[in-house]
Design a protein around this motif. Sequence first.
Motif, mmCIF file in Angstrom:
data_model
loop_
_atom_site.group_PDB
_atom_site.id
_atom_site.type_symbol
_atom_site.label_atom_id
_atom_site.label_comp_id
_atom_site.label_asym_id
_atom_site.label_seq_id
_atom_site.Cartn_x
_atom_site.Cartn_y
_atom_site.Cartn_z
ATOM 1 N N PRO A 68 42.425 54.442 43.673
ATOM 2 C CA PRO A 68 42.465 53.027 43.305
ATOM 3 C C PRO A 68 41.120 52.307 43.406
ATOM 4 N N ALA A 69 40.215 52.798 44.236
ATOM 5 C CA ALA A 69 38.899 52.157 44.365
ATOM 6 C C ALA A 69 38.118 52.218 43.057
ATOM 7 N N GLY A 118 45.015 50.321 52.568
ATOM 8 C CA GLY A 118 46.262 50.952 52.990
ATOM 9 C C GLY A 118 46.893 51.684 51.827
ATOM 10 N N ASP A 119 48.083 52.227 52.050
ATOM 11 C CA ASP A 119 48.754 52.988 50.991
ATOM 12 C C ASP A 119 49.009 52.145 49.748
ATOM 13 N N LEU A 143 49.978 46.620 45.752
ATOM 14 C CA LEU A 143 50.635 47.321 44.653
ATOM 15 C C LEU A 143 52.127 47.282 44.937
ATOM 16 N N ASN A 144 52.878 46.539 44.120
ATOM 17 C CA ASN A 144 54.317 46.394 44.351
ATOM 18 C C ASN A 144 55.090 47.638 43.940
ATOM 19 N N GLN A 145 54.751 48.158 42.752
ATOM 20 C CA GLN A 145 55.507 49.303 42.243
ATOM 21 C C GLN A 145 54.812 49.867 41.010
#
Length: 195
Positions: A68-69, A118-119, A143-145
Motif C-alpha cells: 500500500p505504501a 497497520g493492517d 481501508l474499509n474493505q
Amino acid sequence: MKTALLAAAMATAVTAATTTAAFAAPEKYVLDASHSQIVFSYNHLGFSTGYGMFSGFEGEIMFDQEDPAKSSVSVSMPESSMLTGWQARFDHFMSPDFFGANDEDVVSFSSTGIEVTGDTTARITGDLTLNGVTKPVVLDAVLNQVGDHPMAGKPWAGFSATTTLMRSDFNLGKFAPYISDEVAVELSVEAMKAE
C-alpha cells in the motif's frame, strides 16, 4: 543429478517470483461519485456545530494492495459544489468573506507519500489546494474493505479518513476564533477498478 534439478527448479522459481514482483504495479481505481463524500464541521460561537459537505467529486486511486505504501490518490472538485443545507450560508461561504469562488475554483488533493501504520491503516501525506492556497496535510486513513462489488460484479475498494485543517492556513480565517479556526474533516469514498 537430483541436486542439479532441484537447484534449477529453485532458480526458475526465484526468477519467476522476481519477474512477477518487478512487473507488479498499482492498479487504477476511479472514485464512485455516488458513494464518496467529504464532510467538514466547525464550532459556531460555542453554541452549535456547523456542517458542510462535498459529494459527487472525481478522483482516482492507484492502489497497490500488496504494498500500500506504493499507492497514490488524487481528487478534485469545484469549490462551488459545496453543500451547506442553507442557501444563505452557501452564499456567505462563496462571498469575499471566505471563498469568493467562481465555477473555475477547485479544491484538490494529491498524495505525496503513504506510511502504512497497520493492517488496514495508513497516514497519507499530500498537497491540499483550497482557496488558491496549497499546503501539506496528513490524512489518517482506513481501508474499509476490498472485494468484488455484489451488484457491479467487479473489484471495488472502500476507504475512510480524517484530518483537521486550520481555516487561516488557507486565507479563510474570517471571524476566528469566534467561529473555530479548526475544521474537522471526515472522508468516506468508494472506488471501482478501472476498465
